[in-house]
Design a protein around this motif. Structure first.
Motif, PDB file in Angstrom:
ATOM      1  N   SER A   1       0.827  -1.206   0.000  1.00  0.00           N
ATOM      2  CA  SER A   1       0.000   0.000   0.000  1.00  0.00           C
ATOM      3  C   SER A   1       0.861   1.256   0.000  1.00  0.00           C
ATOM      4  CB  SER A   1      -0.921   0.015   1.217  1.00  0.00           C
ATOM      5  OG  SER A   1      -1.727  -1.130   1.271  1.00  0.00           O
TER       6      SER A   1
ATOM      7  N   LEU B   1       0.917   4.216  -2.640  1.00  0.00           N
ATOM      8  CA  LEU B   1       0.681   5.590  -2.207  1.00  0.00           C
ATOM      9  C   LEU B   1       1.851   6.488  -2.599  1.00  0.00           C
ATOM     10  CD1 LEU B   1      -1.014   7.653  -0.660  1.00  0.00           C
ATOM     11  CD2 LEU B   1       0.100   6.885   1.454  1.00  0.00           C
TER      12      LEU B   1
ATOM     13  N   LEU C   1      -6.001   1.977  -5.356  1.00  0.00           N
ATOM     14  CA  LEU C   1      -5.943   2.688  -4.072  1.00  0.00           C
ATOM     15  C   LEU C   1      -7.070   2.233  -3.148  1.00  0.00           C
ATOM     16  CD1 LEU C   1      -5.055   6.290  -5.307  1.00  0.00           C
ATOM     17  CD2 LEU C   1      -3.628   4.859  -3.845  1.00  0.00           C
TER      18      LEU C   1
ATOM     19  N   THR D   1      -7.388   4.466   0.102  1.00  0.00           N
ATOM     20  CA  THR D   1      -8.458   5.457   0.093  1.00  0.00           C
ATOM     21  C   THR D   1      -9.193   5.479   1.432  1.00  0.00           C
ATOM     22  OG1 THR D   1      -8.737   5.196  -2.303  1.00  0.00           O
ATOM     23  CG2 THR D   1     -10.550   6.221  -1.091  1.00  0.00           C
TER      24      THR D   1
END
Length: 573
Positions: A102, A106, A440, A446
């Protein structure tokens, strides 16, 4: 012997000597570099930091330049801030709720946003690099052969099942990542925008858009206010079919506005002018408002609709968008021209204007057969789009059908489709953004951002949270020079925050949808069409900011009054 020949033919000693001579020449020291093999060698004095920075390289096209100038001229140097941001974010400590995968995603996404603001590369190039990096680092969510969803870097690893037996995740980390990277290119939203671009090409090629704009100016251009409304209606008529607000405003409406200004004997190089300022300000504002009325009015709108659907699980298609946006947008198109007329007080010579419009009408001639074919196709598209719940035909299918029909009717040649580079470019970056947005969400980024945003509003009511998020989203446009970049960076996180806070889904969706385009009024560099109008110089930069803020306050007042009442009647909150 010239320094070039020395650099090519002489010994290393002579090369150094030629370099020293070039440095002296660049510093305006009148020296003669008549070099021979018997030349006395230059006595080195020891390198310093400034000397090293000034060491020359030879550019066969531009002569001698310093390494510093090389760095300044390099496009790669403009991408260094984005690369640095991506690297730093990807290697930050992993917070609760995220994983290393992640964080890599990001980081790349943050790098894309910074790259859009600072790098001199095209948007599609930046996104192609992002997808490649994410593919090679297996930073997507893959699907195994038995239907499991796992992070791609865990493919081919083993896990213990419920029966205490060891199993292997059957998927290819690189191949699976590439499958995810190109998944956005099969997204219906990307194909809707792609198809609409070709419809817009037909409008431009046949001259129908120009004819409609001229007809509106002819019928309504008997006063300055009438001209303003004519420009608004021209934008309104073209917005459903031309999904690039820059192509619509800059390619079709702007030439009409420019012709009107030229017919009024306004000095284009004379600086500020109230009449020219009124027309360009109305035109740029109308461009943004018409973009907010239709899902096909601006390339970033489908991203808003897609995120609203994926996060809230609601149907927010063409019809819902138009119905929700209709009252505040149409009311603003009616209110803003007289408000801007009050601020700018334009004066128009209508005799000269009539002659210019008449001349342009004569240039266009009679309505062509291709224009009639296009009118019929567009009318059918509009009926099918608005009535999609009744006809059961998806909006993307309707737009794609329009391309096929226009090609069969010889309104568009296949060469027009192939050479419409703007359509292909937008298709690439929009599909890439859709992939990033979906990943995302899949990897929890998110939701994590939404939870972080929502912590400061958790004690407020859902309605108050909705309005606060909408206002924050609107004024965050000051940080961006691209509407699409603004949408990509903030639409998803703000929807996620609204979902955590229990905001009414359709209310927040329509507010973000409207404010994505409306917020462009705040600055003279928010999008291509606004920049084109602002560059004319009829309104100074400081005054444009002031008028933009005043227009924004009018937009917010209408949206939070008439708009809220309308959405209450629709049962959206």
């Amino acid at each position: 012997m010239s320094s070039t020949s020395v650099a090519q033919e002489a010994s290393p000693l002579l090369v150094r000597h030629a370099s020293d001579c070039a440095i002296r020449i660049r510093n305006a020291t009148a020296l003669s570099c008549e070099s021979t093999e018997e030349s006395q060698p230059h006595q080195p004095t020891g390198p310093t930091a400034s000397t090293l920075a000034a060491l020359p390289y030879y550019d066969v096209f531009g002569g001698w330049k310093s390494w510093v100038q090389l760095a300044r001229d390099s496009r790669f140097a403009s991408a260094l801030p984005a690369i640095l941001v991506a690297f730093v974010v990807a290697h930050l400590p992993v917070p609760d709720g995220l994983t290393a995968t992640s964080m890599r995603l990001l980081g790349v996404f943050a790098g894309v946003v910074v790259g859009l603001l600072t790098a001199s590369y095209d948007m599609s190039v930046i996104l192609a690099v992002a997808l490649l990096v994410l593919t090679l680092t297996s930073s997507f969510m893959c699907t195994t052969t038995d239907g499991r969803h796992i992070e791609c870097d865990r493919c081919r690893s083993v896990y213990r099942g419920k029966s205490e037996h060891w199993h292997e995740y059957q998927c290819d980390p690189i191949g699976g990542s590439f499958d995810v990277a190109i998944s956005g290119f099969s997204n219906k939203v990307a194909w809707l925008v792609f198809s609409a671009f070709h419809i817009g090409r037909a409008v431009e090629k046949t001259g129908l858009g120009r004819r409609v704009s001229l007809a509106l100016v002819t019928s309504m251009g008997r006063s300055a206010l009438g001209l303003g409304y004519a420009v608004c209606l021209a934008e309104l008529a073209l917005a459903p079919f031309i999904p690039s607000n820059t192509a619509r405003g800059g390619g079709i409406v702007y030439p009409i506005v420019d012709s009107v200004i030229a017919s009024l004997d306004i000095d284009v190089d004379g600086g500020e002018n109230p009449t020219g300022g009124f027309l360009v300000m109305v035109a740029s504002t109308a461009n943004l408002l018409s973009s907010s009325l239709f899902i096909t009015g601006m390339a970033g709108n489908p991203i808003v609709a897609s995120k609203a659907t994926s996060i809230f699980g609601i149907d927010f298609g063409f019809a819902d968008w138009v119905i929700g946006a209709s009252v505040p947008t149409l009311l603003l198109l009616f209110i803003l021209p007289p408000a801007l007329r009050l601020f700018l007080r334009p004066r128009v010579n209508f005799t000269q204007l009539s002659r210019e419009i008449r001349r342009q009408h004569l240039e266009m001639g009679q309505v062509s057969l291709n224009e009639l074919k296009l009118c019929g196709t567009l009318l059918a598209c509009l009926v099918l789009w608005v009535g999609s719940p009744y006809f059961g035909i998806d909006a993307t299918v309707v737009a794609f059908m329009a391309i096929v029909v226009l090609t069969l009717l010889d309104v568009l040649a296949w060469d027009d489709v192939v050479k419409n580079h703007k359509a292909w470019d937008t298709f690439f970056w929009l599909a890439s953004f859709i992939t990033l947005a979906e990943q995302l969400s899949a990897l929890g980024v998110t939701d994590w951002i939404g939870n972080s945003l929502s912590q400061s509003l958790h004690e407020s009511s859902p309605l108050a949270c909705t309005l606060s998020l909408a206002l924050a989203y609107f004024f965050s446009m000051y940080l961006f020079s691209s509407i699409s970049s603004h949408v990509v960076a903030f639409a998803g996180p703000f929807f996620a925050a609204g979902n955590v806070l229990g905001c009414p889904p359709k209310l927040l969706a329509i507010l973000i949808a409207l404010f994505s385009s409306m917020a462009g009024v705040l600055t003279p560099f928010s999008t291509g069409s606004v920049a084109i109008y602002a560059s004319r110089g009829y309104i100074s930069q400081p005054r444009w900011f002031m008028l933009g803020l005043l227009s924004a306050l009018v937009m917010l007042a209408v949206t939070f009054s008439a708009g809220m009442l309308w959405w209450k009647l629709l049962g959206w909150y």
